[in-house]
Design an enzyme around this catalytic site. Structure first.
Site, short mmCIF file in Angstrom:
data_model
loop_
_atom_site.label_atom_id
_atom_site.label_comp_id
_atom_site.label_asym_id
_atom_site.label_seq_id
_atom_site.Cartn_x
_atom_site.Cartn_y
_atom_site.Cartn_z
N SER A 124 -5.48 3.12 23.32
CA SER A 124 -6.72 2.57 23.88
C SER A 124 -8.04 3.57 23.49
O SER A 124 -8.15 3.39 22.21
CB SER A 124 -6.72 2.72 25.46
OG SER A 124 -7.77 2.10 26.04
N ASP A 128 -3.89 -3.21 27.00
CA ASP A 128 -3.87 -1.66 26.83
C ASP A 128 -2.57 -1.01 26.56
O ASP A 128 -1.72 -1.38 27.20
CB ASP A 128 -4.49 -1.05 27.98
CG ASP A 128 -5.04 0.27 27.91
OD1 ASP A 128 -4.19 1.19 27.61
OD2 ASP A 128 -6.18 0.60 28.23
#
Length: 259
Positions: free
Chosen positions: A39, A151
């Site tokens: 991320s 994510d």
């Protein structure tokens, strides 16, 4: 010096602490052989892998209004259009292919079409970043070749395990460890969701780290607990400072690891 991997966790705005860590590693002349990022860790990792220093990354982040490059028009799954943000990142990095980076980079994401972790280490860099930062409920999933990605932290928040096995030493940075709600008098839905996700991520990370010899890694955990996932940009500089403080606090451990 030993070949050492730099591992940068997810954590939204708390990821600014990664920059502070990088500034200290630069001063210590740490030679990073490979980078793994999840991320926001994938974003900062891409900046560093392109050859930017910690100070250059800090200057870029603090001199650009990052949130102004979000297109807050939503679909039913969250913010979809990140073209302006990707363009800003690309202009800073100057490269859009993993092969052109100065340090090998691995970015993880979660493929929700197959229910598995996916590692990007070649091809289009911005597509990999877009997939890895797709925080559920904030950004809509990234669609690549008819597969949907979210994510990377859903399955692997501190992704040292995606590093090639010939690298056996790690400087890991977790900017989003679980913090107990304690004796908080009132909690809301976001508190419940946030705590639930962090508990799961913490358990996964703890179990994975058990597989690594204790003398083969240093784990940095900057004090980012007071800050939110989408913290205001006014807080970025102090979050960066907490990363510096943690890296300085564990300076001797880092140098011992690299001997």
């Amino acid at each position: 010096m030993k070949k050492t991997a730099l591992v940068l966790s997810g954590g939204g705005a708390r990821g600014m602490a990664h920059i502070g860590v990088l500034k200290v590693l630069d001063k210590l002349n740490v030679n990073v052989s490979v980078i793994a990022g999840c991320s926001v860790g994938g974003v900062i990792g891409a900046f560093y892998a392109s050859g930017k220093t910690g100070e250059e990354i800090e200057d870029f982040i603090l001199s650009n209004k990052i949130y102004k490059n979000f297109d807050f028009s939503l679909n039913t799954l969250g913010i979809k259009n990140l073209n302006k943000l990707e363009k800003l990142f690309l202009e800073f990095i100057g490269k859009d292919n993993f092969a052109d980076l100065k340090i090998p980079l691995y970015i993880n994401a979660t493929n929700i079409s197959s229910g598995s972790e996916v590692v990007f280490d070649r091809g289009n860099l911005m597509k990999a970043i877009r997939a890895s930062i797709a925080v559920p409920g904030i950004f809509s999933p990234a669609k690549i070749n008819n597969q949907y990605y979210i994510d990377g932290g859903v399955l692997n928040q501190v992704p040292f395990s995606i590093i090639p096995k010939n690298i056996k030493h790690y400087v890991m940075v977790n900017v989003s460890p679980y913090k107990s709600l304690g004796k908080k008098q009132r909690i809301n839905l976001l508190d419940v969701l946030g705590a639930s996700i962090k508990i799961m991520q913490q358990e996964i990370t703890t179990e994975k780290i058990k597989s690594v010899p204790k003398d083969s890694y240093v784990l940095l955990t900057p004090n980012t607990s007071p800050y939110g996932l989408l913290e205001t940009e006014k807080k970025f500089k102090e979050i960066i400072k907490f990363g510096e403080l943690e890296a300085k606090r564990k300076k001797s451990e880092i140098l011992k690891l690299l001997k």
